[in-house]
Design a protein around this motif. Structure first.
Motif, PDB file in Angstrom:
ATOM      1  N   GLY A 203       0.830  -1.213   0.000  1.00 39.91           N
ATOM      2  CA  GLY A 203       0.000   0.000   0.000  1.00 39.91           C
ATOM      3  C   GLY A 203       0.854   1.249   0.000  1.00 39.91           C
ATOM      4  N   THR A 204       0.201   2.387   0.050  1.00 37.60           N
ATOM      5  CA  THR A 204       0.873   3.686   0.037  1.00 37.60           C
ATOM      6  C   THR A 204       0.843   4.292   1.434  1.00 37.60           C
ATOM      7  OG1 THR A 204       0.203   4.034  -2.260  1.00 37.60           O
ATOM      8  CG2 THR A 204       0.943   5.954  -1.025  1.00 37.60           C
ATOM      9  N   GLN A 205       1.972   4.821   1.836  1.00 37.88           N
ATOM     10  CA  GLN A 205       2.088   5.453   3.151  1.00 37.88           C
ATOM     11  C   GLN A 205       2.563   6.896   2.985  1.00 37.88           C
ATOM     12  OE1 GLN A 205       5.374   4.593   6.062  1.00 37.88           O
ATOM     13  NE2 GLN A 205       3.689   3.627   7.210  1.00 37.88           N
ATOM     14  N   THR A 206       1.927   7.810   3.707  1.00 38.57           N
ATOM     15  CA  THR A 206       2.308   9.223   3.676  1.00 38.57           C
ATOM     16  C   THR A 206       3.338   9.493   4.755  1.00 38.57           C
ATOM     17  OG1 THR A 206       0.096   9.828   2.876  1.00 38.57           O
ATOM     18  CG2 THR A 206       1.464  11.590   3.799  1.00 38.57           C
ATOM     19  N   GLN A 207       4.470  10.067   4.353  1.00 37.84           N
ATOM     20  CA  GLN A 207       5.560  10.377   5.275  1.00 37.84           C
ATOM     21  C   GLN A 207       5.549  11.879   5.578  1.00 37.84           C
ATOM     22  OE1 GLN A 207       7.907   8.217   6.556  1.00 37.84           O
ATOM     23  NE2 GLN A 207       7.118   6.391   5.501  1.00 37.84           N
ATOM     24  N   VAL A 208       5.370  12.223   6.848  1.00 38.12           N
ATOM     25  CA  VAL A 208       5.408  13.616   7.309  1.00 38.12           C
ATOM     26  C   VAL A 208       6.650  13.755   8.179  1.00 38.12           C
ATOM     27  CG1 VAL A 208       4.216  15.441   8.541  1.00 38.12           C
ATOM     28  CG2 VAL A 208       2.901  13.753   7.231  1.00 38.12           C
ATOM     29  N   THR A 209       7.619  14.543   7.709  1.00 40.48           N
ATOM     30  CA  THR A 209       8.919  14.646   8.381  1.00 40.48           C
ATOM     31  C   THR A 209       9.191  16.084   8.780  1.00 40.48           C
ATOM     32  OG1 THR A 209       9.712  12.824   6.996  1.00 40.48           O
ATOM     33  CG2 THR A 209      11.365  14.088   8.213  1.00 40.48           C
ATOM     34  N   TYR A 210       9.510  16.292  10.045  1.00 38.12           N
ATOM     35  CA  TYR A 210       9.929  17.601  10.577  1.00 38.12           C
ATOM     36  C   TYR A 210      11.447  17.571  10.736  1.00 38.12           C
ATOM     37  CZ  TYR A 210       5.035  18.522  11.713  1.00 38.12           C
ATOM     38  OH  TYR A 210       3.667  18.717  11.650  1.00 38.12           O
ATOM     39  N   TYR A 211      12.131  18.380   9.937  1.00 39.27           N
ATOM     40  CA  TYR A 211      13.586  18.404   9.966  1.00 39.27           C
ATOM     41  C   TYR A 211      14.098  19.493  10.896  1.00 39.27           C
ATOM     42  CZ  TYR A 211      13.729  15.219   5.985  1.00 39.27           C
ATOM     43  OH  TYR A 211      13.597  14.133   5.160  1.00 39.27           O
ATOM     44  N   MET A 212      15.349  19.317  11.324  1.00 40.35           N
ATOM     45  CA  MET A 212      16.041  20.316  12.140  1.00 40.35           C
ATOM     46  C   MET A 212      17.019  21.080  11.255  1.00 40.35           C
ATOM     47  SD  MET A 212      14.839  19.509  15.201  1.00 40.35           S
ATOM     48  CE  MET A 212      15.991  20.230  16.349  1.00 40.35           C
ATOM     49  N   LYS A 213      17.235  22.350  11.603  1.00 44.38           N
ATOM     50  CA  LYS A 213      18.204  23.149  10.861  1.00 44.38           C
ATOM     51  C   LYS A 213      18.896  24.109  11.813  1.00 44.38           C
ATOM     52  CE  LYS A 213      15.124  26.927   9.497  1.00 44.38           C
ATOM     53  NZ  LYS A 213      14.626  27.737   8.360  1.00 44.38           N
ATOM     54  N   SER A 214      20.025  24.607  11.395  1.00 45.56           N
ATOM     55  CA  SER A 214      20.802  25.551  12.207  1.00 45.56           C
ATOM     56  C   SER A 214      20.327  26.976  11.931  1.00 45.56           C
ATOM     57  CB  SER A 214      22.292  25.424  11.900  1.00 45.56           C
ATOM     58  OG  SER A 214      22.756  24.128  12.195  1.00 45.56           O
ATOM     59  N   SER A 215      20.181  27.740  13.008  1.00 49.68           N
ATOM     60  CA  SER A 215      19.752  29.132  12.875  1.00 49.68           C
ATOM     61  C   SER A 215      20.922  29.998  12.406  1.00 49.68           C
ATOM     62  CB  SER A 215      19.221  29.658  14.212  1.00 49.68           C
ATOM     63  OG  SER A 215      18.876  31.016  14.098  1.00 49.68           O
ATOM     64  N   ASP A 216      20.618  30.990  11.560  1.00 53.04           N
ATOM     65  CA  ASP A 216      21.673  31.867  11.033  1.00 53.04           C
ATOM     66  C   ASP A 216      22.129  32.905  12.062  1.00 53.04           C
ATOM     67  OD1 ASP A 216      21.454  30.524   8.670  1.00 53.04           O
ATOM     68  OD2 ASP A 216      20.010  31.946   7.815  1.00 53.04           O
ATOM     69  N   ASP A 217      21.317  33.168  13.076  1.00 54.43           N
ATOM     70  CA  ASP A 217      21.644  34.223  14.027  1.00 54.43           C
ATOM     71  C   ASP A 217      22.630  33.761  15.095  1.00 54.43           C
ATOM     72  OD1 ASP A 217      19.921  35.784  12.581  1.00 54.43           O
ATOM     73  OD2 ASP A 217      18.204  35.336  13.873  1.00 54.43           O
ATOM     74  N   ASN A 218      22.298  32.720  15.794  1.00 58.35           N
ATOM     75  CA  ASN A 218      23.120  32.297  16.921  1.00 58.35           C
ATOM     76  C   ASN A 218      23.599  30.854  16.795  1.00 58.35           C
ATOM     77  OD1 ASN A 218      20.648  31.129  17.161  1.00 58.35           O
ATOM     78  ND2 ASN A 218      20.085  32.191  19.067  1.00 58.35           N
ATOM     79  N   ASP A 219      23.517  30.284  15.618  1.00 61.55           N
ATOM     80  CA  ASP A 219      23.984  28.917  15.354  1.00 61.55           C
ATOM     81  C   ASP A 219      23.303  27.879  16.260  1.00 61.55           C
ATOM     82  OD1 ASP A 219      25.671  29.844  13.419  1.00 61.55           O
ATOM     83  OD2 ASP A 219      27.384  30.064  14.785  1.00 61.55           O
ATOM     84  N   LYS A 220      22.084  28.151  16.627  1.00 63.79           N
ATOM     85  CA  LYS A 220      21.333  27.171  17.388  1.00 63.79           C
ATOM     86  C   LYS A 220      20.502  26.292  16.449  1.00 63.79           C
ATOM     87  CE  LYS A 220      20.897  29.770  21.710  1.00 63.79           C
ATOM     88  NZ  LYS A 220      19.935  30.340  22.691  1.00 63.79           N
ATOM     89  N   VAL A 221      20.178  25.109  16.926  1.00 63.22           N
ATOM     90  CA  VAL A 221      19.382  24.173  16.139  1.00 63.22           C
ATOM     91  C   VAL A 221      17.911  24.446  16.395  1.00 63.22           C
ATOM     92  CG1 VAL A 221      18.877  21.753  15.715  1.00 63.22           C
ATOM     93  CG2 VAL A 221      21.208  22.454  16.267  1.00 63.22           C
ATOM     94  N   VAL A 222      17.181  24.722  15.330  1.00 61.79           N
ATOM     95  CA  VAL A 222      15.753  25.023  15.443  1.00 61.79           C
ATOM     96  C   VAL A 222      14.989  24.114  14.488  1.00 61.79           C
ATOM     97  CG1 VAL A 222      16.146  27.418  16.109  1.00 61.79           C
ATOM     98  CG2 VAL A 222      15.910  26.818  13.685  1.00 61.79           C
ATOM     99  N   CYS A 223      13.669  24.074  14.675  1.00 65.04           N
ATOM    100  CA  CYS A 223      12.819  23.248  13.830  1.00 65.04           C
ATOM    101  C   CYS A 223      12.355  24.040  12.606  1.00 65.04           C
ATOM    102  CB  CYS A 223      11.595  22.780  14.611  1.00 65.04           C
ATOM    103  SG  CYS A 223      11.980  21.654  15.948  1.00 65.04           S
ATOM    104  N   GLN A 224      12.173  23.311  11.521  1.00 64.79           N
ATOM    105  CA  GLN A 224      11.587  23.929  10.341  1.00 64.79           C
ATOM    106  C   GLN A 224      10.113  24.222  10.596  1.00 64.79           C
ATOM    107  OE1 GLN A 224      12.246  21.440   6.959  1.00 64.79           O
ATOM    108  NE2 GLN A 224      14.345  22.143   6.640  1.00 64.79           N
ATOM    109  N   PRO A 225       9.603  25.362  10.101  1.00 67.09           N
ATOM    110  CA  PRO A 225       8.205  25.720  10.392  1.00 67.09           C
ATOM    111  C   PRO A 225       7.204  24.763   9.773  1.00 67.09           C
ATOM    112  CG  PRO A 225       9.158  27.226   8.785  1.00 67.09           C
ATOM    113  CD  PRO A 225      10.290  26.394   9.296  1.00 67.09           C
ATOM    114  N   SER A 226       7.509  24.207   8.636  1.00 67.06           N
ATOM    115  CA  SER A 226       6.559  23.318   7.961  1.00 67.06           C
ATOM    116  C   SER A 226       7.255  21.993   7.614  1.00 67.06           C
ATOM    117  CB  SER A 226       6.028  23.959   6.677  1.00 67.06           C
ATOM    118  OG  SER A 226       7.088  24.266   5.797  1.00 67.06           O
ATOM    119  N   PRO A 227       6.548  20.893   7.729  1.00 63.97           N
ATOM    120  CA  PRO A 227       7.159  19.599   7.441  1.00 63.97           C
ATOM    121  C   PRO A 227       7.207  19.312   5.945  1.00 63.97           C
ATOM    122  CG  PRO A 227       4.897  19.277   8.086  1.00 63.97           C
ATOM    123  CD  PRO A 227       5.161  20.763   8.197  1.00 63.97           C
TER     124      PRO A 227
END
Length: 359
Positions: A203-227
């Protein structure tokens, strides 16, 4: 049905069929091979081929030895039971038994126990080596006991199936071939049927993935706003894994995976990997799979995020064991063979097929 009648038939069957020189040679070969596997570990360790703890090597040798004993038993057993009734009928030695006060159930059970004891003799020869491999591999005692129970039930079921086919067919060759086909269906046919049925449960499965990325301001790891949303094809193995239940090797793997055996340096044995693989097949596949790493990592954390999609060998089972169901299934198949043989030997027999004699 009395034990005296069953014992009489069993002793006669053992004296007539099992007492041959080739059988003793086969037992000696099995014992030498198991002892040879046990002695290979010290030799390899002295030569420097085993640098880590040899316990995992002992576990692998135990799996190989036990599967070898089970395989030998499945090869020898059809030759012992599949010619037990029609072979005596062809040699005109079944008529004296039917002319006595013995019941058909006593004759069938006696022949079954004789073939069963002869098949288990290979386990008795390999038993000391298996026990030493269990101790040397630091395995739990429950593993050996469970494996012995599964092997005993499997050999008994194959003996009963061969006995039933021997009562249904006229020629011993036909019943022997049919018994080997039944064994092949249990060992090879079950995984083959599972593989054939896999495309039917895709069957078909829908994959919803929330990735992490580094912030440009303080080099902190933040979440992407949309998956990110994607689709992929998955196989719902939770709908077809039950096809492996009658397989004795799958039952051995399931018993090994559920045993409380400690892991060694992140390594695992062959049967345990088999059991863990089948346990993974039982996991349901949802229509929508959400992978959200933001729940596992805080936004203010600066450490790298490591996601391991590969399960380690120290993974634990998440489903109840199914090997007891395997024993029930094998017992049901064996009971069918015994009931069939008892009915075919019942006197008076009624109408028989043309060209067939009762004894």
């Amino acid at each position: 049905m009395t034990w005296r009648g069953v014992r009489t038939v069993m002793v006669l069957e053992l004296r007539q069929r099992v007492r041959t020189s080739r059988r003793y040679i086969g037992l000696a070969i099995v014992g030498l091979l198991c002892s040879g596997l046990l002695s290979t570990v010290p030799v390899l360790a002295s030569c420097g081929y085993i640098e880590d703890s040899p316990a995992i090597t002992y576990r692998i040798l135990y799996d190989l030895s036990f599967c070898f004993v089970l395989g030998i038993g499945l090869i020898i057993t059809p030759a012992l039971s599949a010619t037990s009734i029609n072979g005596d009928r062809a040699d005109a030695t079944l008529a004296p038994l039917l002319a006595t006060a013995l019941r058909s159930q006593e004759i069938v059970v006696g022949k079954l126990l004789a073939a069963w004891v002869a098949a288990i003799a290979f386990l008795g020869v390999a038993g000391p080596s298996l026990l030493m491999l269990t101790v040397a591999g630091d395995s739990h005692w429950l593993v050996l006991i469970t494996h012995l129970v599964i092997l005993t039930f499997t050999l008994g079921a194959v003996c009963a199936i061969g006995l039933g086919l021997s009562s249904l067919t006229v020629r011993p060759r036909t019943s022997t071939v049919l018994t080997y086909i039944a064994v092949a269906a249990l060992i090879v046919g079950t995984p083959l049927a599972t593989a054939i049925a896999s495309p039917m449960v895709t069957g078909t499965q829908t994959q919803v993935t929330y990735y992490m990325k580094s912030s440009d301001d303080n080099d902190k790891v933040v979440c992407q706003p949309s998956p990110e949303i994607s689709t992929q094809e998955v196989t719902h193995t939770d709908r077809i894994w039950w096809m492996l239940v009658p397989n004795p090797f799958a039952a051995l793997g399931d018993a090994t995976a559920h045993a409380p055996t400690p892991d060694l340096f992140g390594q695992s044995s062959l049967l345990k990997e088999t059991g863990l693989g089948i346990d993974t097949m039982r996991d349901p596949q949802p229509e929508v799979a959400i992978h959200n790493a933001c729940k596992e990592k805080d936004d203010s954390d600066n450490s790298p995020l490591i996601i391991d999609d590969f399960p380690s060998s120290s993974a634990k089972t998440t489903h109840p064991p199914f090997w007891p169901v395997s024993l029930v299934t094998l017992t049901a198949l064996g009971a069918g063979g015994v009931i069939t043989a008892s009915k075919r030997l019942r006197v008076p027999a009624g109408r028989l097929p043309r060209g067939t004699r009762l004894a």
